[in-house]
Design a protein around this motif. Structure first.
Motif, short mmCIF file in Angstrom:
data_model
loop_
_atom_site.label_atom_id
_atom_site.label_comp_id
_atom_site.label_asym_id
_atom_site.label_seq_id
_atom_site.Cartn_x
_atom_site.Cartn_y
_atom_site.Cartn_z
N TYR A 228 -6.18 0.21 -16.47
CA TYR A 228 -6.01 -0.01 -15.03
C TYR A 228 -6.84 -1.18 -14.52
N TRP A 229 -7.92 -1.50 -15.20
CA TRP A 229 -8.67 -2.71 -14.85
C TRP A 229 -7.80 -3.95 -15.08
N VAL A 230 -7.10 -3.96 -16.24
CA VAL A 230 -6.19 -5.08 -16.54
C VAL A 230 -5.00 -5.08 -15.58
N ILE A 231 -4.48 -3.87 -15.28
CA ILE A 231 -3.34 -3.77 -14.36
C ILE A 231 -3.70 -4.32 -12.99
N LEU A 232 -4.84 -3.89 -12.46
CA LEU A 232 -5.25 -4.33 -11.13
C LEU A 232 -5.50 -5.84 -11.10
N ARG A 233 -6.09 -6.36 -12.16
CA ARG A 233 -6.32 -7.81 -12.23
C ARG A 233 -4.99 -8.56 -12.22
N THR A 234 -3.99 -8.01 -12.92
CA THR A 234 -2.66 -8.63 -12.95
C THR A 234 -1.97 -8.54 -11.60
N VAL A 235 -2.10 -7.37 -10.95
CA VAL A 235 -1.45 -7.16 -9.66
C VAL A 235 -1.98 -8.13 -8.61
N PHE A 236 -3.30 -8.33 -8.58
CA PHE A 236 -3.89 -9.22 -7.59
C PHE A 236 -3.52 -10.68 -7.82
N GLN A 237 -3.02 -10.99 -9.01
CA GLN A 237 -2.59 -12.36 -9.31
C GLN A 237 -1.12 -12.59 -9.00
N LEU A 238 -0.39 -11.53 -8.61
CA LEU A 238 1.01 -11.69 -8.25
C LEU A 238 1.14 -12.56 -7.01
N PRO A 239 2.16 -13.42 -6.97
CA PRO A 239 2.24 -14.39 -5.87
C PRO A 239 2.60 -13.81 -4.51
N SER A 240 3.47 -12.81 -4.48
CA SER A 240 3.93 -12.30 -3.19
C SER A 240 3.31 -10.96 -2.86
N ARG A 241 3.17 -10.72 -1.57
CA ARG A 241 2.60 -9.45 -1.10
C ARG A 241 3.54 -8.30 -1.41
N GLU A 242 4.85 -8.56 -1.33
CA GLU A 242 5.85 -7.52 -1.62
C GLU A 242 5.75 -7.06 -3.07
N ALA A 243 5.55 -8.01 -3.97
CA ALA A 243 5.42 -7.67 -5.40
C ALA A 243 4.16 -6.85 -5.65
N ARG A 244 3.07 -7.21 -4.97
CA ARG A 244 1.82 -6.45 -5.13
C ARG A 244 1.98 -5.03 -4.60
N THR A 245 2.65 -4.89 -3.46
CA THR A 245 2.87 -3.56 -2.88
C THR A 245 3.72 -2.69 -3.79
N LYS A 246 4.76 -3.28 -4.35
CA LYS A 246 5.63 -2.54 -5.27
C LYS A 246 4.87 -2.10 -6.52
N ALA A 247 4.03 -2.99 -7.04
CA ALA A 247 3.24 -2.66 -8.24
C ALA A 247 2.26 -1.54 -7.95
N PHE A 248 1.59 -1.61 -6.80
CA PHE A 248 0.67 -0.54 -6.41
C PHE A 248 1.42 0.78 -6.24
N GLY A 249 2.64 0.70 -5.71
CA GLY A 249 3.43 1.91 -5.49
C GLY A 249 3.77 2.63 -6.78
N THR A 250 4.06 1.85 -7.84
CA THR A 250 4.40 2.48 -9.12
C THR A 250 3.19 3.11 -9.80
N CYS A 251 1.99 2.65 -9.43
CA CYS A 251 0.77 3.17 -10.05
C CYS A 251 0.05 4.22 -9.20
N GLY A 252 0.37 4.27 -7.91
CA GLY A 252 -0.38 5.12 -6.98
C GLY A 252 -0.41 6.58 -7.37
N ALA A 253 0.77 7.13 -7.72
CA ALA A 253 0.83 8.56 -8.07
C ALA A 253 0.01 8.84 -9.32
N HIS A 254 0.13 7.97 -10.31
CA HIS A 254 -0.59 8.19 -11.56
C HIS A 254 -2.10 8.12 -11.35
N ILE A 255 -2.56 7.19 -10.54
CA ILE A 255 -3.99 7.09 -10.26
C ILE A 255 -4.50 8.37 -9.59
N CYS A 256 -3.73 8.91 -8.64
CA CYS A 256 -4.12 10.16 -7.97
C CYS A 256 -4.23 11.31 -8.96
N VAL A 257 -3.25 11.42 -9.85
CA VAL A 257 -3.24 12.49 -10.85
C VAL A 257 -4.43 12.36 -11.80
#
Length: 321
Positions: A228-257
């Motif tokens: 998740y450290w690598v994932i978050l680093r990759t997400v923050f490098q995404l060019p668009s805000r929409e892409a970052r939001t979508k990426a966070f959305g796919t990981c949000g449930a798993h992080i909570c669990v």
């Protein structure tokens, strides 16, 4: 001391006893309140069965969900149902009827499945973290890496790992001599709860249990954190805000669990070993909650956070009506 559950052999030098049963007493100090404790635990168990059952049904029912992310989720749901079913029915029986006998083989069997299913839960969470890592950090290789064959191998591997790690713990229990009490002040049979009743040294049991926990669940958590450290680093490098939001959305449930599972597990683990001032009833309640809360919360978290699961659950419920 309770006498039943023993077969004694006396010689000129010593008396040795072979246990045939253990007496599980429930939550020490809260015997008068256990009937009330059974209400929330019954509700959580029912919620866990229904929620995880719905998740498995939805994944099996909808071919569009036959993808690695959802197949791993179905594995987690199945593991959750088995994990709480191994402990909760017996616990509720103790809450309703008082102390309950468990034969020596039955106690060892319950101990085996409690620890094996806990380890497999951790392994499934690691597999889900790898799935999210590939989906976000190497999306073009996702279809070629996470094939049906790989998922089947992952499932077999996590079962094999659990069996390989827990079996020596059971064998180490069999080498112990029990010559005093057969009373386990707990709601289910677990490794150190049984070992502490022995008359000979349990240092080997303790060292193996601690080492096995650190090399399995501990390493799983480290690898999940790194992914998740690598994932978050990759997400923050995404060019668009929409892409970052979508990426966070796919990981949000798993992080909570992950946070729910490992926070409760590690807190219970360390308080049992180092929390000498923590009341015994608090330790036992915590030991039950860390096995029951994740199975109860996981389907709720995924139902809320995962749009596809939420929509398919609604559709399934409408069809059942």
């Amino acid at each position: 001391m309770i006498d039943f559950g023993y077969f004694s052999v006396t010689t000129s030098n010593y008396t040795s006893s072979h246990l045939t049963a253990f007496l599980l007493t429930g939550v020490p100090g809260l015997e008068d309140f256990q009937i009330w404790l059974s209400i929330p635990f019954s509700f959580m168990y029912l919620l866990a069965l229904i929620g995880n059952g719905l998740v498995m049904a939805v994944v099996a029912w909808d071919r569009n969900l036959h993808e690695p992310m959802y197949l791993f989720l179905a594995m987690l749901a199945l593991n959750d149902v088995l994990l709480c079913t191994v402990t909760v029915p017996k616990m509720l029986l103790i809450f309703w009827q008082g102390p309950s006998l468990s034969t020596f083989p039955a106690c060892l069997t319950q101990m085996f499945f409690v620890h094996a299913l806990f380890l497999s839960e951790s392994a499934v969470l690691l597999a889900m973290a790898f799935d999210r890592y590939v989906a976000i950090c190497a999306p073009l290789r996702y279809a070629t890496l996470l094939t049906g064959s790989l998922i089947s191998k992952v499932a077999l591997t996590l079962v094999a790992r659990s069996v390989a790690v827990v079996t020596p713990g059971v064998l180490l229990i069999l080498r112990l001599h029990f010559c005093q009490s057969n009373i386990i002040r707990h709601t289910y049979c677990e490794n150190m709860g049984i070992a502490k009743l022995a008359c000979n040294s349990i240092k080997l049991n303790s060292v193996y249990g601690l080492t096995a926990a650190l090399l399995t669940t501990g390493l799983d958590f480290v690898f999940i954190a790194l992914s998740y450290w690598v994932i978050l680093r990759t997400v923050f490098q995404l060019p668009s805000r929409e892409a970052r939001t979508k990426a966070f959305g796919t990981c949000g449930a798993h992080i909570c669990v992950i946070l729910i599972f490992y926070t409760l597990a590690f807190f219970s683990f360390f308080t049992h070993r180092f929390g000498n001032r923590v009341p015994r009833h608090a330790l036992i309640l915590l030991a039950n909650l860390y096995l029951l809360v994740p199975p109860t919360m996981n389907p709720i978290v995924y139902g809320v956070k995962t749009k596809e699961i939420r929509m398919q659950m609604r559709g399934l419920c409408k069809q059942l009506k």
